[in-house]
Design an enzyme around this catalytic site. Structure first.
Site, PDB file in Angstrom:
ATOM      1  CE1 TYR A  14      43.717  48.871  43.267  1.00 47.62           C
ATOM      2  CE2 TYR A  14      43.154  49.406  40.995  1.00 47.62           C
ATOM      3  CZ  TYR A  14      42.772  49.142  42.296  1.00 47.62           C
ATOM      4  OH  TYR A  14      41.436  49.148  42.627  1.00 47.62           O
TER       5      TYR A  14
ATOM      6  CE  LYS B 186      37.554  46.775  41.860  1.00 46.37           C
ATOM      7  NZ  LYS B 186      36.360  46.345  42.610  1.00 46.37           N
TER       8      LYS B 186
HETATM    9  N1  LIG Z   1      39.723  51.647  49.115  1.00 45.31           N
HETATM   10  C1  LIG Z   1      39.864  52.259  47.953  1.00 45.31           C
HETATM   11  O1  LIG Z   1      40.771  53.097  47.762  1.00 45.31           O
HETATM   12  C2  LIG Z   1      38.898  51.982  46.840  1.00 45.31           C
HETATM   13  C3  LIG Z   1      38.786  52.909  45.810  1.00 45.31           C
HETATM   14  C4  LIG Z   1      37.891  52.667  44.763  1.00 45.31           C
HETATM   15  C5  LIG Z   1      37.147  51.508  44.744  1.00 45.31           C
HETATM   16  N2  LIG Z   1      37.286  50.613  45.755  1.00 45.31           N
HETATM   17  C6  LIG Z   1      36.505  49.375  45.671  1.00 45.31           C
HETATM   18  O2  LIG Z   1      35.545  49.373  46.710  1.00 45.31           O
HETATM   19  C7  LIG Z   1      35.318  48.041  47.146  1.00 45.31           C
HETATM   20  C8  LIG Z   1      35.530  47.925  48.648  1.00 45.31           C
HETATM   21  O3  LIG Z   1      36.854  48.313  48.957  1.00 45.31           O
HETATM   22  P1  LIG Z   1      37.316  48.562  50.459  1.00 45.31           P
HETATM   23  O4  LIG Z   1      38.490  49.467  50.364  1.00 45.31           O
HETATM   24  O5  LIG Z   1      36.161  48.931  51.309  1.00 45.31           O
HETATM   25  O6  LIG Z   1      37.842  47.092  50.855  1.00 45.31           O
HETATM   26  P2  LIG Z   1      38.205  46.497  52.304  1.00 45.31           P
HETATM   27  O7  LIG Z   1      38.209  47.571  53.335  1.00 45.31           O
HETATM   28  O8  LIG Z   1      39.436  45.702  52.094  1.00 45.31           O
HETATM   29  O9  LIG Z   1      36.990  45.514  52.601  1.00 45.31           O
HETATM   30  C9  LIG Z   1      36.824  44.413  51.780  1.00 45.31           C
HETATM   31  C10 LIG Z   1      35.509  43.765  52.105  1.00 45.31           C
HETATM   32  O10 LIG Z   1      35.322  42.688  51.172  1.00 45.31           O
HETATM   33  C11 LIG Z   1      35.179  41.463  51.876  1.00 45.31           C
HETATM   34  N3  LIG Z   1      35.771  40.406  51.050  1.00 45.31           N
HETATM   35  C12 LIG Z   1      37.028  40.337  50.561  1.00 45.31           C
HETATM   36  N4  LIG Z   1      37.160  39.219  49.813  1.00 45.31           N
HETATM   37  C13 LIG Z   1      35.966  38.589  49.824  1.00 45.31           C
HETATM   38  C14 LIG Z   1      35.471  37.396  49.270  1.00 45.31           C
HETATM   39  N5  LIG Z   1      36.268  36.621  48.520  1.00 45.31           N
HETATM   40  N6  LIG Z   1      34.191  37.034  49.503  1.00 45.31           N
HETATM   41  C15 LIG Z   1      33.383  37.827  50.255  1.00 45.31           C
HETATM   42  N7  LIG Z   1      33.786  38.978  50.824  1.00 45.31           N
HETATM   43  C16 LIG Z   1      35.075  39.345  50.613  1.00 45.31           C
HETATM   44  C17 LIG Z   1      35.860  41.684  53.211  1.00 45.31           C
HETATM   45  O11 LIG Z   1      35.328  40.755  54.165  1.00 45.31           O
HETATM   46  P3  LIG Z   1      36.105  40.429  55.581  1.00 45.31           P
HETATM   47  O12 LIG Z   1      35.832  41.617  56.460  1.00 45.31           O
HETATM   48  O13 LIG Z   1      35.471  39.191  56.050  1.00 45.31           O
HETATM   49  O14 LIG Z   1      37.556  40.291  55.243  1.00 45.31           O
HETATM   50  C18 LIG Z   1      35.454  43.131  53.473  1.00 45.31           C
HETATM   51  O15 LIG Z   1      34.123  43.209  53.928  1.00 45.31           O
HETATM   52  C19 LIG Z   1      36.251  47.173  46.310  1.00 45.31           C
HETATM   53  O16 LIG Z   1      35.559  46.668  45.202  1.00 45.31           O
HETATM   54  C20 LIG Z   1      37.333  48.137  45.895  1.00 45.31           C
HETATM   55  O17 LIG Z   1      38.011  47.727  44.718  1.00 45.31           O
HETATM   56  C21 LIG Z   1      38.127  50.827  46.810  1.00 45.31           C
END
Ligand SMILES: NC(=O)c1ccc[n+]([C@@H]2O[C@H](COP(=O)([O-])OP(=O)(O)OC[C@H]3O[C@@H](n4cnc5c(N)ncnc54)[C@H](OP(=O)(O)O)[C@@H]3O)[C@@H](O)[C@H]2O)c1
Length: 252
Positions: free
Chosen positions: A154, A161
Protein backbone atom coordinates in the site's frame (compact mmCIF):
# COMPACT_ATOMS: atom_id res chain seq x y z
CA UNK A 1 -27.11 21.31 11.90
CA UNK A 2 -29.31 20.47 8.93
CA UNK A 3 -30.58 23.99 8.24
CA UNK A 4 -27.18 25.67 8.29
CA UNK A 5 -25.97 23.39 5.48
CA UNK A 6 -29.04 23.79 3.28
CA UNK A 7 -28.31 25.31 -0.14
CA UNK A 8 -24.51 25.03 0.16
CA UNK A 9 -22.62 23.66 -2.85
CA UNK A 10 -20.09 20.84 -2.53
CA UNK A 11 -17.68 19.52 -5.15
CA UNK A 12 -16.73 15.92 -4.34
CA UNK A 13 -14.00 14.26 -6.39
CA UNK A 14 -14.62 10.58 -7.10
CA UNK A 15 -18.27 10.73 -6.08
CA UNK A 16 -19.55 8.17 -8.59
CA UNK A 17 -18.88 5.20 -6.28
CA UNK A 18 -17.78 4.07 -2.83
CA UNK A 19 -17.00 6.58 -0.09
CA UNK A 20 -17.39 9.63 -2.38
CA UNK A 21 -20.91 8.54 -3.29
CA UNK A 22 -21.78 7.96 0.39
CA UNK A 23 -20.48 11.45 1.27
CA UNK A 24 -22.60 12.96 -1.52
CA UNK A 25 -25.75 11.20 -0.31
CA UNK A 26 -25.07 12.11 3.34
CA UNK A 27 -24.49 15.81 2.55
CA UNK A 28 -27.64 15.80 0.40
CA UNK A 29 -29.55 14.75 3.54
CA UNK A 30 -28.43 18.11 4.98
CA UNK A 31 -29.69 19.92 1.86
CA UNK A 32 -26.27 20.39 0.22
CA UNK A 33 -26.20 20.62 -3.60
CA UNK A 34 -23.61 18.29 -5.08
CA UNK A 35 -21.16 18.42 -8.00
CA UNK A 36 -20.27 14.78 -8.68
CA UNK A 37 -16.81 14.38 -10.19
CA UNK A 38 -15.78 11.04 -11.68
CA UNK A 39 -13.06 9.59 -13.90
CA UNK A 40 -14.65 7.12 -16.34
CA UNK A 41 -17.62 5.35 -14.81
CA UNK A 42 -20.39 7.43 -16.39
CA UNK A 43 -23.13 4.95 -15.48
CA UNK A 44 -22.29 5.07 -11.76
CA UNK A 45 -21.99 8.87 -11.82
CA UNK A 46 -25.40 9.13 -13.49
CA UNK A 47 -26.92 6.81 -10.88
CA UNK A 48 -25.45 8.86 -8.02
CA UNK A 49 -26.82 12.07 -9.55
CA UNK A 50 -30.27 10.48 -9.87
CA UNK A 51 -30.17 9.40 -6.21
CA UNK A 52 -29.17 12.94 -5.20
CA UNK A 53 -31.91 14.57 -7.27
CA UNK A 54 -34.42 12.20 -5.65
CA UNK A 55 -33.38 13.68 -2.28
CA UNK A 56 -34.48 17.11 -3.54
CA UNK A 57 -31.08 18.78 -3.94
CA UNK A 58 -29.42 20.05 -7.11
CA UNK A 59 -26.82 17.67 -8.54
CA UNK A 60 -24.77 17.35 -11.72
CA UNK A 61 -21.88 15.21 -12.93
CA UNK A 62 -18.49 16.42 -14.14
CA UNK A 63 -16.01 14.08 -15.80
CA UNK A 64 -12.40 15.08 -15.09
CA UNK A 65 -9.18 13.27 -14.28
CA UNK A 66 -8.15 15.27 -11.23
CA UNK A 67 -4.59 14.05 -11.68
CA UNK A 68 -4.46 16.15 -14.84
CA UNK A 69 -4.15 19.71 -13.52
CA UNK A 70 -5.12 21.10 -16.93
CA UNK A 71 -8.57 19.55 -16.45
CA UNK A 72 -9.26 21.58 -13.28
CA UNK A 73 -10.10 24.80 -15.14
CA UNK A 74 -12.99 23.23 -17.06
CA UNK A 75 -14.11 21.35 -13.93
CA UNK A 76 -14.42 24.57 -11.91
CA UNK A 77 -15.99 26.46 -14.82
CA UNK A 78 -18.59 23.70 -15.12
CA UNK A 79 -19.35 23.72 -11.38
CA UNK A 80 -19.64 27.52 -11.24
CA UNK A 81 -21.80 27.63 -14.36
CA UNK A 82 -24.16 25.00 -12.96
CA UNK A 83 -24.29 26.00 -9.27
CA UNK A 84 -23.03 29.61 -9.23
CA UNK A 85 -20.66 29.10 -6.29
CA UNK A 86 -18.67 26.61 -4.22
CA UNK A 87 -18.77 26.26 -0.43
CA UNK A 88 -17.26 22.82 0.17
CA UNK A 89 -14.43 20.97 -1.58
CA UNK A 90 -13.92 17.31 -0.76
CA UNK A 91 -10.97 15.57 -2.37
CA UNK A 92 -11.89 11.91 -2.18
CA UNK A 93 -10.69 10.47 -5.52
CA UNK A 94 -7.62 8.27 -5.24
CA UNK A 95 -5.67 5.76 -7.29
CA UNK A 96 -2.41 3.90 -6.87
CA UNK A 97 -0.41 0.81 -7.73
CA UNK A 98 -0.47 -2.01 -5.18
CA UNK A 99 3.18 -3.06 -4.89
CA UNK A 100 5.98 -3.12 -2.32
CA UNK A 101 7.58 0.34 -2.15
CA UNK A 102 11.03 -0.96 -3.15
CA UNK A 103 9.53 -2.25 -6.42
CA UNK A 104 7.59 0.91 -7.31
CA UNK A 105 8.30 2.39 -10.73
CA UNK A 106 8.56 6.17 -10.80
CA UNK A 107 5.42 6.37 -12.90
CA UNK A 108 3.55 4.54 -10.07
CA UNK A 109 4.87 7.14 -7.65
CA UNK A 110 3.81 9.98 -9.96
CA UNK A 111 0.33 8.50 -10.49
CA UNK A 112 -0.62 8.41 -6.81
CA UNK A 113 1.21 11.62 -5.93
CA UNK A 114 -0.57 13.46 -8.76
CA UNK A 115 -4.10 12.15 -8.27
CA UNK A 116 -4.04 12.01 -4.48
CA UNK A 117 -1.67 14.70 -3.19
CA UNK A 118 -0.90 17.20 -5.94
CA UNK A 119 -4.54 17.36 -7.01
CA UNK A 120 -5.53 18.17 -3.41
CA UNK A 121 -3.33 21.26 -3.39
CA UNK A 122 -4.24 22.32 -6.94
CA UNK A 123 -7.99 21.91 -6.35
CA UNK A 124 -7.72 23.83 -3.08
CA UNK A 125 -5.90 26.64 -4.89
CA UNK A 126 -8.70 26.76 -7.48
CA UNK A 127 -11.36 26.86 -4.75
CA UNK A 128 -9.50 29.53 -2.80
CA UNK A 129 -10.59 32.72 -4.62
CA UNK A 130 -14.24 31.63 -4.55
CA UNK A 131 -14.16 30.84 -0.82
CA UNK A 132 -11.95 33.84 0.00
CA UNK A 133 -14.52 36.17 -1.57
CA UNK A 134 -17.23 34.65 0.66
CA UNK A 135 -14.92 34.66 3.70
CA UNK A 136 -15.91 31.06 4.36
CA UNK A 137 -15.32 27.60 3.02
CA UNK A 138 -14.66 23.99 3.92
CA UNK A 139 -11.91 21.85 2.42
CA UNK A 140 -11.59 18.17 3.34
CA UNK A 141 -9.39 15.38 1.98
CA UNK A 142 -9.74 11.65 2.51
CA UNK A 143 -6.77 9.87 4.01
CA UNK A 144 -6.13 6.36 5.28
CA UNK A 145 -4.22 4.52 8.02
CA UNK A 146 -1.46 3.79 5.49
CA UNK A 147 -0.31 7.39 5.94
CA UNK A 148 1.14 6.40 9.33
CA UNK A 149 1.22 2.59 9.42
CA UNK A 150 2.80 -0.04 7.22
CA UNK A 151 0.17 -1.82 5.11
CA UNK A 152 1.56 -4.47 2.73
CA UNK A 153 1.62 -3.33 -0.93
CA UNK A 154 0.00 0.00 0.00
CA UNK A 155 3.08 2.26 0.07
CA UNK A 156 2.33 4.27 -3.07
CA UNK A 157 -1.03 5.39 -1.71
CA UNK A 158 0.06 5.53 1.94
CA UNK A 159 2.93 7.90 1.17
CA UNK A 160 0.67 10.14 -0.90
CA UNK A 161 -1.84 10.21 1.98
CA UNK A 162 0.92 11.31 4.38
CA UNK A 163 1.57 14.19 1.95
CA UNK A 164 -2.15 15.01 1.92
CA UNK A 165 -2.33 15.16 5.73
CA UNK A 166 0.73 17.43 5.91
CA UNK A 167 -0.65 19.64 3.13
CA UNK A 168 -3.93 19.94 5.05
CA UNK A 169 -2.10 21.10 8.20
CA UNK A 170 -0.24 23.82 6.29
CA UNK A 171 -3.34 24.93 4.40
CA UNK A 172 -5.34 24.97 7.62
CA UNK A 173 -3.00 27.45 9.30
CA UNK A 174 -2.78 29.65 6.21
CA UNK A 175 -6.48 29.62 5.33
CA UNK A 176 -8.31 29.59 8.67
CA UNK A 177 -7.78 33.36 9.09
CA UNK A 178 -9.61 33.73 5.76
CA UNK A 179 -12.55 31.72 7.13
CA UNK A 180 -11.63 28.54 5.25
CA UNK A 181 -11.42 25.40 7.40
CA UNK A 182 -9.27 22.48 6.23
CA UNK A 183 -9.29 18.95 7.69
CA UNK A 184 -8.78 15.30 6.72
CA UNK A 185 -10.86 12.21 7.40
CA UNK A 186 -9.04 8.91 7.65
CA UNK A 187 -10.31 5.35 7.81
CA UNK A 188 -9.24 1.73 8.10
CA UNK A 189 -10.50 -0.84 5.66
CA UNK A 190 -13.79 0.25 4.07
CA UNK A 191 -15.85 -2.09 1.93
CA UNK A 192 -15.71 -0.53 -1.58
CA UNK A 193 -14.60 -1.54 -5.09
CA UNK A 194 -11.09 -0.28 -4.22
CA UNK A 195 -10.54 -3.34 -2.02
CA UNK A 196 -10.68 -5.67 -5.02
CA UNK A 197 -7.35 -4.17 -6.08
CA UNK A 198 -5.55 -5.47 -2.97
CA UNK A 199 -3.41 -8.54 -3.63
CA UNK A 200 -4.48 -11.46 -1.37
CA UNK A 201 -7.58 -9.48 -0.51
CA UNK A 202 -9.53 -12.28 1.22
CA UNK A 203 -6.74 -13.06 3.70
CA UNK A 204 -6.14 -9.34 4.27
CA UNK A 205 -9.82 -8.69 4.98
CA UNK A 206 -9.99 -11.64 7.40
CA UNK A 207 -6.95 -10.35 9.28
CA UNK A 208 -8.33 -6.80 9.49
CA UNK A 209 -11.66 -8.14 10.72
CA UNK A 210 -9.93 -10.10 13.52
CA UNK A 211 -7.93 -7.04 14.56
CA UNK A 212 -10.77 -4.50 14.50
CA UNK A 213 -12.18 -3.97 18.02
CA UNK A 214 -15.59 -3.01 16.58
CA UNK A 215 -15.75 -6.46 14.95
CA UNK A 216 -16.59 -5.51 11.38
CA UNK A 217 -15.16 -3.92 8.24
CA UNK A 218 -15.92 -0.22 7.73
CA UNK A 219 -18.81 0.95 5.54
CA UNK A 220 -18.65 4.05 3.30
CA UNK A 221 -21.32 5.64 5.52
CA UNK A 222 -18.98 5.39 8.55
CA UNK A 223 -16.64 7.91 6.92
CA UNK A 224 -19.42 9.94 5.25
CA UNK A 225 -20.90 10.80 8.66
CA UNK A 226 -17.54 12.15 9.85
CA UNK A 227 -17.10 14.20 6.67
CA UNK A 228 -20.60 15.68 7.14
CA UNK A 229 -19.73 16.62 10.74
CA UNK A 230 -16.53 18.35 9.59
CA UNK A 231 -18.54 20.26 6.96
CA UNK A 232 -20.96 21.54 9.57
CA UNK A 233 -20.50 24.49 11.96
CA UNK A 234 -20.79 21.95 14.81
CA UNK A 235 -17.11 21.13 14.17
CA UNK A 236 -15.95 24.75 13.85
CA UNK A 237 -13.14 24.38 16.42
CA UNK A 238 -11.56 21.42 14.57
CA UNK A 239 -8.85 22.84 12.31
CA UNK A 240 -6.09 21.07 10.37
CA UNK A 241 -6.77 17.68 11.97
CA UNK A 242 -6.99 14.18 10.59
CA UNK A 243 -10.05 12.62 12.18
CA UNK A 244 -9.82 8.82 12.14
CA UNK A 245 -12.88 6.55 12.02
CA UNK A 246 -11.73 2.93 11.93
CA UNK A 247 -13.61 0.95 14.58
CA UNK A 248 -10.44 1.06 16.69
CA UNK A 249 -8.23 -0.76 14.16
CA UNK A 250 -5.34 1.72 14.43
CA UNK A 251 -5.12 1.15 18.20
CA UNK A 252 -4.02 -2.47 17.81
N1 LIG B 1 -11.73 1.73 0.69
C1 LIG B 1 -10.96 1.87 1.76
O1 LIG B 1 -10.61 0.88 2.44
C2 LIG B 1 -10.53 3.23 2.20
C3 LIG B 1 -10.11 3.40 3.52
C4 LIG B 1 -9.70 4.67 3.95
C5 LIG B 1 -9.69 5.73 3.07
N2 LIG B 1 -10.10 5.53 1.79
C6 LIG B 1 -10.03 6.68 0.87
O2 LIG B 1 -11.35 7.05 0.52
C7 LIG B 1 -11.36 7.55 -0.81
C8 LIG B 1 -12.37 6.80 -1.67
O3 LIG B 1 -12.02 5.43 -1.68
P1 LIG B 1 -13.02 4.33 -2.26
O4 LIG B 1 -12.62 3.05 -1.61
O5 LIG B 1 -14.42 4.80 -2.18
O6 LIG B 1 -12.54 4.28 -3.80
P2 LIG B 1 -13.27 3.60 -5.06
O7 LIG B 1 -14.42 2.77 -4.63
O8 LIG B 1 -12.17 2.97 -5.83
O9 LIG B 1 -13.82 4.85 -5.87
C9 LIG B 1 -12.90 5.75 -6.40
C10 LIG B 1 -13.64 6.94 -6.92
O10 LIG B 1 -12.66 7.89 -7.37
C11 LIG B 1 -12.86 8.18 -8.75
N3 LIG B 1 -11.55 8.43 -9.35
C12 LIG B 1 -10.47 7.61 -9.36
N4 LIG B 1 -9.45 8.23 -9.99
C13 LIG B 1 -9.89 9.45 -10.36
C14 LIG B 1 -9.32 10.54 -11.05
N5 LIG B 1 -8.05 10.48 -11.47
N6 LIG B 1 -10.07 11.64 -11.28
C15 LIG B 1 -11.35 11.70 -10.84
N7 LIG B 1 -11.96 10.70 -10.18
C16 LIG B 1 -11.23 9.58 -9.95
C17 LIG B 1 -13.60 6.98 -9.30
O11 LIG B 1 -14.31 7.37 -10.49
P3 LIG B 1 -14.88 6.26 -11.57
O12 LIG B 1 -16.10 5.68 -10.92
O13 LIG B 1 -15.16 7.06 -12.77
O14 LIG B 1 -13.79 5.25 -11.74
C18 LIG B 1 -14.51 6.66 -8.12
O15 LIG B 1 -15.61 7.55 -8.07
C19 LIG B 1 -9.92 7.45 -1.30
O16 LIG B 1 -9.27 8.67 -1.09
C20 LIG B 1 -9.34 6.36 -0.43
O17 LIG B 1 -7.93 6.44 -0.31
C21 LIG B 1 -10.53 4.32 1.34
Amino acid sequence: MTNSMKGKVALITGASRGIGRAIALRLADDGVNIAVNYLQNEESAKKTVEELLAKGVKAAMFQANVGDLDAHKALFEGVLKTFGTLDILIHNAALGAFKPVHRLKMNHWDLSMNINAKAFLALSQKALPIMEAKKEGIIIALSSLGAHHFIPNYGAIGISKAAIEATARYLAVELMPKGIRVNCVSGGLVDTDALKMFPFFDEFKKEVLQRTPAGRIGKPEDLARVVAFLCSPESSWIVGQTVTADGGLSLI
